[in-house]
Design an enzyme around this catalytic site. Structure first.
Site, short mmCIF file in Angstrom:
data_model
loop_
_atom_site.label_atom_id
_atom_site.label_comp_id
_atom_site.label_asym_id
_atom_site.label_seq_id
_atom_site.Cartn_x
_atom_site.Cartn_y
_atom_site.Cartn_z
N ASP A 36 0.14 -73.18 -19.16
CA ASP A 36 0.48 -74.08 -20.26
C ASP A 36 0.95 -75.40 -19.66
O ASP A 36 1.25 -75.48 -18.47
CB ASP A 36 1.58 -73.45 -21.14
CG ASP A 36 1.94 -74.32 -22.33
OD1 ASP A 36 1.03 -74.75 -23.06
OD2 ASP A 36 3.13 -74.61 -22.54
N SER A 37 1.09 -76.39 -20.52
CA SER A 37 1.57 -77.69 -20.07
C SER A 37 3.07 -77.66 -19.74
O SER A 37 3.57 -78.56 -19.08
CB SER A 37 1.31 -78.74 -21.15
OG SER A 37 1.97 -78.37 -22.34
N CYS B 47 -2.34 -72.99 -24.03
CA CYS B 47 -2.04 -74.37 -24.43
C CYS B 47 -3.14 -74.79 -25.39
O CYS B 47 -4.33 -74.69 -25.05
CB CYS B 47 -2.03 -75.28 -23.18
SG CYS B 47 -1.95 -77.05 -23.55
N GLU C 286 11.57 -78.41 -25.69
CA GLU C 286 11.83 -78.44 -24.24
C GLU C 286 13.29 -78.76 -23.93
O GLU C 286 13.83 -78.35 -22.91
CB GLU C 286 10.90 -79.46 -23.56
CG GLU C 286 9.43 -79.17 -23.77
CD GLU C 286 8.69 -78.75 -22.52
OE1 GLU C 286 9.18 -79.01 -21.42
OE2 GLU C 286 7.61 -78.15 -22.65
N CYS D 29 0.56 -75.11 -31.66
CA CYS D 29 1.06 -75.47 -30.33
C CYS D 29 1.98 -74.33 -29.92
O CYS D 29 2.78 -73.84 -30.74
CB CYS D 29 1.83 -76.79 -30.38
SG CYS D 29 2.70 -77.20 -28.84
N HIS E 54 4.57 -74.18 -28.31
CA HIS E 54 6.01 -74.44 -28.43
C HIS E 54 6.54 -74.09 -29.83
O HIS E 54 7.71 -73.74 -29.99
CB HIS E 54 6.31 -75.92 -28.18
CG HIS E 54 6.18 -76.36 -26.76
ND1 HIS E 54 4.97 -76.44 -26.12
CD2 HIS E 54 7.12 -76.76 -25.86
CE1 HIS E 54 5.17 -76.89 -24.88
NE2 HIS E 54 6.46 -77.08 -24.70
#
Length: 279
Positions: A18-19, A81, A160, A192, A194
């Site tokens: 993932d990013s 991702c 994040e 996404c 996240h």
């Protein structure tokens, strides 16, 4: 290939990338649904976010990560991702013979099955929304669907930073989601990796009448089916002392580890920083 070689292949890890930290939601689901599997995770924390970057850049990064994961001897790869799934997955599939899975198709399929009124919302990064990949997959499955996309770029940095239950996140969610709420959708894809971490906030804003689709859950389910088809499922838990889960990042290993420990029930032992540019 001999039976013993096949068994050894089954014991190889699954590569997940993932990013940043969002792909940990996919890892968490893989741990739950196929607990015998070993996992090597890479989070590109030095170059996050991917959502605002070009297709060429995301594809270049994804190729580097693919080379790194192959060097770890993985048996399959999960592109955890949405932006990389949208921009790079098809290219990567052409360049490797490893079984590979993105997070877009499983989420799209579930959304089509879940909707009652044919109106599906997608929240994601600018890259994923701009690619219209969810719209394309959903229309392939059912041409009668109406798909409404909304880019929510601030959700990634909020997650994040660990602001999962925070008035700032609530305020941003209200602003982003109000138009989708007014549109009459009955199903919303958290497009996404996240976003499942702020699922409760999204649910609160959208209300009980909207079904939330978590592609992380659906991806782990599809991964299990894929490994089963390829006869790559690991039959037994790794022996004690085996490093079942390995985590690598391109920057900020300590911060990543702290965040991961807030997500996983048992925490992680360590995260190692590597220079991904070498791959």
């Amino acid at each position: 290939m001999s039976i013993s070689q096949e068994c050894d292949k089954n014991k190889l890890p699954i590569g997940v990338f993932d990013s940043g930290v969002g792909g940990l939601t996919v890892v968490r689901e893989i741990m739950r649904q196929i607990p015998n599997e070993r996992i090597v995770y890479f989070g590109d924390t030095a170059r996050v976010p991917y959502g605002s970057k070009s297709r060429e850049t995301v594809t270049k990064y994804s190729r580097q990560i693919l080379r790194f994961l192959k060097a770890q001897g993985v048996k399959a790869i999960v592109v955890a991702c949405n932006t990389a799934s949208a921009y790079a997955l098809e290219q990567l599939e052409e360049e490797t013979d490893l079984p590979m899975l993105g997070v877009v198709k499983p989420g799209a399929k579930t959304a089509v099955q879940a909707t009652h009124n044919g109106k599906i919302g997608v929240i994601a990064t600018e890259g994923t929304i701009g690619s219209e990949i969810y719209t394309r997959y959903i229309e392939q499955l059912n041409r009668g669907m109406e798909v409404l996309g909304k880019a929510c770029p601030l959700f990634v940095p909020l997650v994040e930073e660990g602001l999962l239950e925070d008035p700032v996140t609530d305020e941003i969610a209200q602003r982003y989601l109000s138009s989708l709420k007014d549109s009459g959708i009955d199903t919303l894809i958290l497009g996404c990796t996240h976003y499942p971490l702020i699922r409760s906030t999204v649910k609160r804003v959208m209300g009980e009448g909207v079904t939330l689709v978590n592609p992380a859950y659906e991806t782990a389910r599809e991964l299990k089916e894929l490994l089963d088809q390829k006869q790559l499922l690991c039959e037994k838990r790794p022996s004690l002392g085996t490093n079942q889960y390995q985590f690598y990042v391109s920057d900020g290993a300590e911060k990543f580890q702290h965040f991961a420990n807030s997500i996983f029930k048992y925490g992680i032992l360590s995260a190692k920083q590597i220079n991904i540019e070498e791959y």
